[in-house]
Scaffold this active site. Structure first.
Site, PDB file in Angstrom:
ATOM      1  CD  GLU A  74      -1.919   2.306   1.284  1.00 39.09           C
ATOM      2  OE1 GLU A  74      -1.308   2.971   0.406  1.00 39.09           O
ATOM      3  OE2 GLU A  74      -2.317   2.773   2.343  1.00 39.09           O
ATOM      4  CD  GLU A  84       2.165   8.276   1.706  1.00 41.03           C
ATOM      5  OE1 GLU A  84       2.631   7.133   1.925  1.00 41.03           O
ATOM      6  OE2 GLU A  84       1.109   8.689   2.209  1.00 41.03           O
TER       7      GLU A  84
END
Length: 309
Positions: A109, A118
């Site tokens: 994830e 991210e």
């Protein structure tokens, strides 16, 4: 014995674990892809919940690789749910870990508010190149990032507060900064706040994206046409993820709420659009090392130009 975990690290995992839309989507995809006795690598395993889902789905061996102290929590969750004999929690960097064999499936994830922000995709690509068997599967299998001009009420409320001389003080400098800085997570934009049809920034195939490609800047040039008149104060970004052949996860307007919210990129001031107004956008995502990235955006509309990063 109590766990010794950083408050902010634990808090971020609490948000993810409470996100039932996220967790159920990944569980459904994992159940679809995992076959009895197969081997699974969970990249950036965090709390270990995806590893547990894989074991529940019948995986024979799961390697849960997590470099931070949250691995201690993952170890406890795995053991207390009865999967300690099949899930191995490894507190190591993915770049350095050595596994006893290659795996059939990689799950991770790695998604941020607009997927890439991210900057974890390079680590997933590295894990795939080193440890995935030929013909193996990756979850998510493909992700597309989208953007659209929008009016964000929450953003404007923040800016207006700082410009209202709270406490009898001139704090407008905070409002000016707020009108230029990106924000993630709190923005639950509705479809009616989107002024133009969303356009794709880029798409990433988790099964083919190389480490080199994942580490390169991503650029997009978009041109929107306003479908109606209205006020515009931000660019809104989100993702659509194909977790498996039959499971999709999105944080777009109109979708069930998730912990991601929407990523917001302010445009300096409120811009009045008329139907047919053209909004030109240049957007760049630049990787800045593991877990970090920089976004730069520029808009041009009706003689107004704004750029920030």
């Amino acid at each position: 014995m109590p766990l010794e975990l950083d408050y902010y690290d634990l808090r971020s995992h609490e948000w993810m674990l409470k996100d039932s839309v996220r967790c159920e989507a990944f569980r459904t995809a994992i159940t679809e892809v995992v076959t009895p006795g197969c081997s699974v690598l969970d990249v950036g395993a965090g709390s270990g919940i995806l590893s547990v889902f894989a074991a529940q789905a019948g995986a024979g061996t799961v390697y849960a690789v997590e470099r931070t102290g949250i691995a201690e929590l993952a170890q406890r969750i795995v053991a207390e749910n009865g999967f300690g004999n099949r899930v191995q929690v490894l507190r190591e960097d993915m770049e350095a870990v050595e596994l006893p064999r290659k795996v059939d499936i990689i799950v991770s994830e790695w998604l941020g508010g607009y997927a890439l922000d991210e900057n974890l995709m390079p680590i997933v690509a590295l894990a795939r190149e080193r440890w995935l068997k030929p013909g193996g599967r990756v979850i998510p299998q493909a992700v597309t990032s989208f953007m659209a001009p929008a009016y964000d009420n929450l953003l404007q409320q923040d800016i207006d507060f700082w410009r209202s001389e709270p406490y009898g003080l001139d704090l407008s400098a905070v409002g000016a900064a707020r009108a230029c800085q990106a924000d993630n997570g709190r923005h639950d934009l509705k479809q009616g706040q989107i002024l133009c049809a969303p356009q794709a920034l880029w798409a990433v195939d988790s099964g083919t994206c190389s480490v080199a490609d994942a580490n390169r800047p991503f650029h997009a040039r978009l041109e929107f046409t306003a479908e109606r008149g209205g006020q515009f104060n931000a660019l809104a970004a989100r993702f659509d993820a194909e977790l498996s052949d039959h499971v999709r996860l999105s944080n777009g307007p109109g979708e069930p709420d998730t912990h991601w919210g929407r990523s917001i990129f302010p445009v300096g001031r409120v811009v009045d659009l008329t139907e047919g107004s053209r909004v030109r956008v240049w957007f760049a995502h630049e990787p800045r090392g593991s877990g970090e990235s920089r976004a730069t955006w520029e808009i041009q509309v009706d003689g107004y130009r704004f750029r920030s990063s």
